[in-house]
Design an enzyme around this catalytic site. Structure first.
Site, mmCIF file in Angstrom:
data_model
loop_
_atom_site.group_PDB
_atom_site.id
_atom_site.type_symbol
_atom_site.label_atom_id
_atom_site.label_comp_id
_atom_site.label_asym_id
_atom_site.label_seq_id
_atom_site.Cartn_x
_atom_site.Cartn_y
_atom_site.Cartn_z
ATOM 1 N N GLY A 192 0.780 -1.235 0.000
ATOM 2 C CA GLY A 192 0.000 0.000 0.000
ATOM 3 C C GLY A 192 0.808 1.279 0.000
ATOM 4 N N THR A 193 2.027 1.251 -0.540
ATOM 5 C CA THR A 193 2.798 2.502 -0.560
ATOM 6 C C THR A 193 2.180 3.507 -1.545
ATOM 7 O OG1 THR A 193 4.396 1.737 -2.226
ATOM 8 C CG2 THR A 193 4.955 1.351 0.089
ATOM 9 N N ASN A 194 1.561 3.012 -2.603
ATOM 10 C CA ASN A 194 0.883 3.940 -3.526
ATOM 11 C C ASN A 194 -0.352 4.546 -2.868
ATOM 12 O OD1 ASN A 194 2.069 4.121 -6.421
ATOM 13 N ND2 ASN A 194 2.324 1.976 -5.844
ATOM 14 N N ILE A 211 -7.169 -9.873 -12.025
ATOM 15 C CA ILE A 211 -7.660 -9.429 -13.333
ATOM 16 C C ILE A 211 -9.168 -9.249 -13.223
ATOM 17 C CG2 ILE A 211 -7.962 -10.117 -15.747
ATOM 18 C CD1 ILE A 211 -5.272 -11.612 -15.493
ATOM 19 N N ASN A 262 -4.996 2.364 -13.456
ATOM 20 C CA ASN A 262 -4.071 1.398 -12.850
ATOM 21 C C ASN A 262 -2.650 1.927 -12.936
ATOM 22 O OD1 ASN A 262 -3.236 -1.233 -11.845
ATOM 23 N ND2 ASN A 262 -2.479 -1.644 -13.909
ATOM 24 N N HIS A 292 1.176 0.535 -13.351
ATOM 25 C CA HIS A 292 1.893 -0.685 -13.763
ATOM 26 C C HIS A 292 3.391 -0.410 -13.697
ATOM 27 C CE1 HIS A 292 2.388 -4.503 -15.863
ATOM 28 N NE2 HIS A 292 3.332 -3.921 -16.567
#
Ligand code: GRF
Length: 203
Positions: free
Chosen positions: A14-16, A94, A109, A111
């Site tokens: 969860g760093t983002n 997915i 998203n 990536h």
């Protein structure tokens, strides 16, 4: 303009998610995290959400009759929370056709590679390293029915250093991800993103 309500989907550290929460707390992002959904009981992202005092739902796939039912429950929760934008910030599943259909044009998203290179799968950093590329990076894109192939919003390059391991490279990419994801959300909120075919026009 109304404050953007975010639904953030997380599966891991969860760093983002933390980068989004910090940017909001610093007043750099005019948004609120209306709901965090996590699909793993042990994920540290849950602690981050709780610490920030934002609602978090832990929805485990095996507790549902099917993948479809699981994702239907997630979509229902996001709609109930009236989110404007769904942000996949390290989500490891997915999506079903039905799920994507419900959020088309308002789901993004992050990536950890420069798409379309190293698309599909959970090991983009390792694949880039094994391939021997000298530059990789990260991409924020809209999610569509084709995996990792939706219109690209922002990208950032990260050089691969001779002694990089998967961990050191992933760590440097993550620093860029945090900045890029927040910037993409800001652009979305300011309505500066227009999808034109497979391209995103910013302006
Ligand atoms: C990020 O590298 C993201 O690109 C990938 O999963 C990782 C999540 O990291 N999809 P975190 O959970 O936000 O720390």
């Amino acid at each position: 303009m109304k404050r953007l309500r975010l639904g953030v989907l997380v599966s891991g550290r969860g760093t983002n998610l933390q980068a989004i929460l910090d940017a909001i707390a610093r007043g750099e992002l005019d948004a609120e995290v209306a709901l965090v959904i996590c699909n793993h009981k042990e994920a540290y992202a849950i602690t981050r959400a709780e610490r920030a005092g934002v609602p978090v739902g832990v929805l485990i796939q095996k507790e549902y009759a099917s993948r479809q039912e699981h994702q239907r429950a997630i979509a229902d929760s996001l709609e109930k929370a009236k989110v404007d934008l769904v942000v996949c910030a390290g989500w490891d599943r997915i999506f079903t056709h039905e799920f994507v259909e419900r959020f088309l044009g308002r789901i993004i998203n992050i990536h950890p590679a420069l798409l379309p290179s190293f698309a599909g799968g959970l090991h983009a950093v390792r694949s880039a390293l094994e391939y021997g590329v000298k530059v990789t990076g990260c991409t924020v894109h809209f999610i569509t029915h084709d995996l990792d192939s939706g219109p690209i919003i922002l990208q950032e390059a990260v050089p691969v250093l001779p002694d990089d391991t998967e961990e050191t490279l992933a760590e440097r990419i993550r620093v860029e991800e945090h900045r890029l994801l927040v910037e993409a959300i800001r652009l979305y909120g300011s309505q500066h993103l227009q999808i034109e075919g497979r391209k995103v026009r910013i302006g």
